[in-house]
Motif scaffolding. Sequence first.
Motif, PDB file in Angstrom:
ATOM      1  N   ALA A 273       0.860  -1.116   0.227  1.00  0.00           N
ATOM      2  CA  ALA A 273      -0.229  -0.020  -0.171  1.00  0.00           C
ATOM      3  C   ALA A 273       0.812   1.198   0.001  1.00  0.00           C
ATOM      4  O   ALA A 273       0.555   2.013  -0.685  1.00  0.00           O
ATOM      5  N   TYR A 274       1.782   1.314   0.935  1.00  0.00           N
ATOM      6  CA  TYR A 274       2.839   2.517   0.856  1.00  0.00           C
ATOM      7  C   TYR A 274       4.331   1.988   0.894  1.00  0.00           C
ATOM      8  O   TYR A 274       4.446   0.865   1.607  1.00  0.00           O
ATOM      9  N   PRO A 275       5.412   2.379   0.360  1.00  0.00           N
ATOM     10  CA  PRO A 275       6.438   2.154   0.176  1.00  0.00           C
ATOM     11  C   PRO A 275       7.068   2.262   1.419  1.00  0.00           C
ATOM     12  O   PRO A 275       6.779   3.180   2.246  1.00  0.00           O
ATOM     13  N   LYS A 276       8.267   1.793   1.558  1.00  0.00           N
ATOM     14  CA  LYS A 276       9.334   1.849   2.684  1.00  0.00           C
ATOM     15  C   LYS A 276      10.356   2.879   2.043  1.00  0.00           C
ATOM     16  O   LYS A 276      10.544   2.762   0.803  1.00  0.00           O
ATOM     17  N   LEU A 277      10.751   4.096   2.647  1.00  0.00           N
ATOM     18  CA  LEU A 277      11.586   5.021   2.201  1.00  0.00           C
ATOM     19  C   LEU A 277      12.283   5.667   3.238  1.00  0.00           C
ATOM     20  O   LEU A 277      11.930   5.670   4.240  1.00  0.00           O
ATOM     21  N   PHE A 298       5.984   9.745  -2.843  1.00  0.00           N
ATOM     22  CA  PHE A 298       6.194   8.497  -2.342  1.00  0.00           C
ATOM     23  C   PHE A 298       7.170   7.643  -3.144  1.00  0.00           C
ATOM     24  O   PHE A 298       7.899   6.811  -2.905  1.00  0.00           O
ATOM     25  N   GLN A 299       6.528   7.564  -4.499  1.00  0.00           N
ATOM     26  CA  GLN A 299       6.911   6.296  -5.333  1.00  0.00           C
ATOM     27  C   GLN A 299       8.533   6.893  -5.806  1.00  0.00           C
ATOM     28  O   GLN A 299       9.394   6.213  -5.891  1.00  0.00           O
ATOM     29  N   ALA A 300       8.742   8.188  -5.862  1.00  0.00           N
ATOM     30  CA  ALA A 300       9.981   8.624  -6.413  1.00  0.00           C
ATOM     31  C   ALA A 300      11.063   8.408  -5.212  1.00  0.00           C
ATOM     32  O   ALA A 300      12.145   7.975  -5.368  1.00  0.00           O
ATOM     33  N   ALA A 301      10.622   8.515  -3.794  1.00  0.00           N
ATOM     34  CA  ALA A 301      11.557   8.282  -2.722  1.00  0.00           C
ATOM     35  C   ALA A 301      11.982   6.859  -2.639  1.00  0.00           C
ATOM     36  O   ALA A 301      12.860   6.383  -2.348  1.00  0.00           O
ATOM     37  N   LYS A 302      10.863   6.028  -2.934  1.00  0.00           N
ATOM     38  CA  LYS A 302      11.010   4.362  -2.780  1.00  0.00           C
ATOM     39  C   LYS A 302      11.990   3.941  -3.848  1.00  0.00           C
ATOM     40  O   LYS A 302      12.835   3.112  -3.548  1.00  0.00           O
ATOM     41  N   ALA A 303      12.169   4.579  -5.143  1.00  0.00           N
ATOM     42  CA  ALA A 303      12.958   4.163  -5.949  1.00  0.00           C
ATOM     43  C   ALA A 303      14.461   4.940  -5.958  1.00  0.00           C
ATOM     44  O   ALA A 303      15.222   4.302  -6.333  1.00  0.00           O
ATOM     45  N   MET A 304      14.770   5.359  -4.900  1.00  0.00           N
ATOM     46  CA  MET A 304      16.161   5.965  -4.740  1.00  0.00           C
ATOM     47  C   MET A 304      16.895   5.049  -3.889  1.00  0.00           C
ATOM     48  O   MET A 304      16.420   4.200  -3.038  1.00  0.00           O
TER      49      MET A 304
END
Length: 304
Positions: A273-277, A298-304
């Motif tokens: 539901a929500y990413p870990k970041l 949220f998605q951009a921070a997850k991808a870092m």
Amino acid sequence: MAIPVIDFSKLSGEERAKTMAQIANGCEEWGFFQLVNHGIPEELLEKVKRVCNEFYKLEREENFKKSTPVKPLNENDGGKLENVDWEDVITLLDDNEWPSNTPGFKETMAEYRAEVKKLAEKVMEVMDENLGLPKGYIESAFNSGNKDDGDNNKAFFGTKVSHYPPCPQPERVNGLRAHTDAGGVILLFQDDVVGGLQILKGDEWIDVQPLPNAIVINTGDQIEVLSNGKYKSVWHRVLATPDGNRRSIASFYNPSLAATIAPAPQLVEQAGAYPKLVFGDYMSVYAEQKFLPKEPRFQAAKAM
């Protein structure tokens, strides 16, 4: 429609369960609520008002008149100014330089910050309990690793002292553009008289009514992640106004930049539901996208 006003002192009395439920409702349905009888002494709050008003007059007012937001309003095209805020702001941290020319400012604001930080920790404990998390869960998540293990692992606690002076053309400029807050729990001591703060509920902008010596609480993006969306961060803005100099003192209890924020395992019924970041990564994205929709952040921070 008005945002909830909650008597925080009733947490320690017979109405505890009712008060806990009111705070849960404030977090789940509104993302903003006001606390009265919160334990910060009224005498201190009166001093804060006085020194902040004096600070603006002594140290900020003249410079604001020459600042970036003011100059374009003197141009005659009459269009809306999209990328500026009609705001004068400084940030107080434990380790930065504070204004020194206003008598009593440093001492008063240091005392206020200590009091409001204690209130933040109490509010987070209430959130822990309402979410079914162990006591201290949110504070521990924000203080990544051992609290004694260097400043990188300490939660960030900052205070923004803002003023929104009278604006000659309020229809042309925002006081502060609409956004959600990046971090954890925000505690706002707002002006008693001059309004302008609004939150978005559904598709309607609602005033956060001035209430003498109340503290306005709102939840940031990291609480939304940690609660797996049960507590949403809420869009809010400040309108420029033609009269009155609106005072706004917002304190932010945020994760350390090194903290990893993820949905609490107790709140995850389905994965993803929500990413870990990492909060520092999120802040890098937020710095570029503060006034844009939050989900891509949220998605951009997850991808870092």
